[in-house]
Design an enzyme around this catalytic site. Structure first.
Site, mmCIF file in Angstrom:
data_model
loop_
_atom_site.group_PDB
_atom_site.id
_atom_site.type_symbol
_atom_site.label_atom_id
_atom_site.label_comp_id
_atom_site.label_asym_id
_atom_site.label_seq_id
_atom_site.Cartn_x
_atom_site.Cartn_y
_atom_site.Cartn_z
ATOM 1 N N HIS A 114 -1.790 -1.032 12.125
ATOM 2 C CA HIS A 114 -2.491 -1.258 10.309
ATOM 3 C C HIS A 114 -2.875 -2.313 9.999
ATOM 4 O O HIS A 114 -2.302 -3.501 10.238
ATOM 5 C CB HIS A 114 -1.370 0.235 9.552
ATOM 6 C CG HIS A 114 0.060 -0.641 9.609
ATOM 7 N ND1 HIS A 114 0.943 -0.749 10.648
ATOM 8 C CD2 HIS A 114 0.881 -1.322 8.601
ATOM 9 C CE1 HIS A 114 1.275 -1.121 10.546
ATOM 10 N NE2 HIS A 114 2.019 -1.282 9.356
ATOM 11 N N HIS A 145 -1.467 -5.283 12.229
ATOM 12 C CA HIS A 145 -0.489 -5.270 13.191
ATOM 13 C C HIS A 145 0.536 -3.883 13.315
ATOM 14 O O HIS A 145 -0.287 -2.694 12.632
ATOM 15 C CB HIS A 145 0.493 -6.530 12.326
ATOM 16 C CG HIS A 145 0.921 -5.467 11.004
ATOM 17 N ND1 HIS A 145 0.346 -5.911 9.545
ATOM 18 C CD2 HIS A 145 1.852 -5.467 10.542
ATOM 19 C CE1 HIS A 145 0.421 -5.397 8.377
ATOM 20 N NE2 HIS A 145 1.708 -5.018 9.322
ATOM 21 N N ARG A 174 -3.131 -6.295 -5.915
ATOM 22 C CA ARG A 174 -2.182 -4.566 -5.049
ATOM 23 C C ARG A 174 -0.765 -5.529 -5.299
ATOM 24 O O ARG A 174 -0.192 -6.131 -4.586
ATOM 25 C CB ARG A 174 -2.920 -4.498 -4.182
ATOM 26 C CG ARG A 174 -2.201 -3.164 -3.209
ATOM 27 C CD ARG A 174 -3.120 -3.005 -2.288
ATOM 28 N NE ARG A 174 -2.221 -1.444 -1.373
ATOM 29 C CZ ARG A 174 -1.625 -1.951 -0.475
ATOM 30 N NH1 ARG A 174 -0.639 -3.384 0.222
ATOM 31 N NH2 ARG A 174 -0.317 -0.514 0.028
ATOM 32 N N ASP A 196 4.698 -2.970 13.346
ATOM 33 C CA ASP A 196 5.897 -3.700 12.635
ATOM 34 C C ASP A 196 7.046 -3.392 13.660
ATOM 35 O O ASP A 196 6.743 -2.521 14.616
ATOM 36 C CB ASP A 196 6.460 -2.283 11.391
ATOM 37 C CG ASP A 196 5.663 -2.147 10.646
ATOM 38 O OD1 ASP A 196 4.578 -3.561 9.891
ATOM 39 O OD2 ASP A 196 6.137 -1.546 9.503
#
Length: 334
Positions: free
Chosen positions: A270, A214, A280, A216
């Site tokens: 990314h 995607h 994580r 941002d």
């Protein structure tokens, strides 16, 4: 009451996970772990307080990274490690609450739909994210009812990230000739938000993303991540892994800055790779304008037509509902 902390991904989306190998085949998009590491440009922000020569050098480094990579790392950014570690501790506490509690609408007094997991719009594994998040408008932080420590830790991190985002946006915009008051006028604290992410251990880490590819939908993002790693970006048609370093913050350009800069700064695709055995964590501050703020290309001929942030968000949501995917800036090309 069931006290598991994990979202019921496979139980909730059985049609996506049944007979994975038969439905998805041996597609290259699944091979996310065999990707080489890159070294993002590293910018020392202490130079912004130096003499004009060092200041200009620092701004030039940021602008070049924003143009060539769409990403860069910063040190001496002004947010103490203790502040970031305290937020990380509180973040861990939130996500380790039972799933049934996190999914309650009244949890922590957050706004409705603040807790998000998976992807209700996904029609295939390619569109599915094995992750959970608290998407928190800054106006919600003062309403947190857990304890003053959670409010103060999360709130202090968000306030400092917001100040950093405004500062960097103004320097990057100054490099393009944008008046310094643009961001202060259009990006009030109430229009930005903090997104705290957790990526649970994934037994299907070779078949599903931690977070789908995607870009941002903001001006820029300030990202703090732990030592686990998994962030990847797409550069020159290749996916590259970002080496984890909790001592730095990662800055990436969003769609709105690409449009404002007329394509000079790049909003880069990314994603996050799922991990099979460890969880994580990351937290991102998304520097956004108010809904009515107008985004207009600075130079001529303009690449993108003029649009409001509200119009942009509505178009993104419409595309995701219709196709499961974000289309983004290409919808606004002239």
């Amino acid at each position: 009451m069931d006290d598991t902390i994990e979202p019921p991904f496979q139980e909730t989306y059985p049609t996506l996970f049944d007979n994975i190998s038969e439905k998805e085949g041996d597609e290259s998009w699944l091979r996310m772990d065999d990707v080489e590491y890159c070294e993002l440009p590293l910018v020392d922000l202490s130079l912004l307080s130096s003499n004009s020569e060092h200041l200009d050098k620092c701004i030039k480094e940021m602008a070049e990274a924003a143009s060539e990579w769409g990403f860069f790392q910063v040190v001496n950014h002004g947010i103490p490690q203790k502040v970031l570690k305290n937020m990380r501790y509180e973040q861990n506490k939130l996500f380790h609450q039972p799933f049934s509690k996190k999914a309650e609408e009244s949890f922590m007094n957050f706004s409705a739909n603040s807790y998000r997991w998976g992807n209700p719009s996904a029609t295939s594994l390619r569109q599915f994210s094995w992750s959970e998040a608290f998407h928190i408008p800054l106006t919600d932080i003062s309403r947190l009812d857990e304890c003053s420590r959670t409010r103060s830790s999360v709130g202090l991190s968000a306030t400092k990230a917001g100040s950093l985002a405004e500062r960097l946006a103004e320097y990057l915009a100054h490099n393009l000739g944008v008046k310094s008051s643009y961001f202060r006028e259009n990006c009030l604290p109430s229009s930005s938000y903090l997104r705290m992410n957790r990526y649970p251990p994934c037994p299907l880490s070779f078949e599903v993303y931690g977070l789908i590819p995607h870009t941002d939908s903001d001006f820029l993002t300030v990202l703090y991540q732990d030592q686990v790693g998994g962030l990847q970006l797409r550069k020159d048609g290749r996916w590259l892994s970002v080496r984890p370093n909790p001592q730095v913050l990662i800055i990436n350009i969003g769609d709105l800055f690409q449009a404002l800069s007329n394509g000079v700064y790049k909003s880069i695709e990314h994603r996050v790779v799922a991990q099979s055995e460890v969880e994580r964590y990351s937290a991102g501050y998304f520097y956004c304008p108010s809904d009515e703020a107008v985004i207009e290309s600075l130079s001529k001929p303009a690449v993108y037509r003029k649009f409001s942030f509200d119009e942009y968000r509505q178009q993104v949501q419409k595309d995701v509902r219709a196709t499961g995917d974000k289309v983004g800036l290409s919808r606004f090309l002239l």
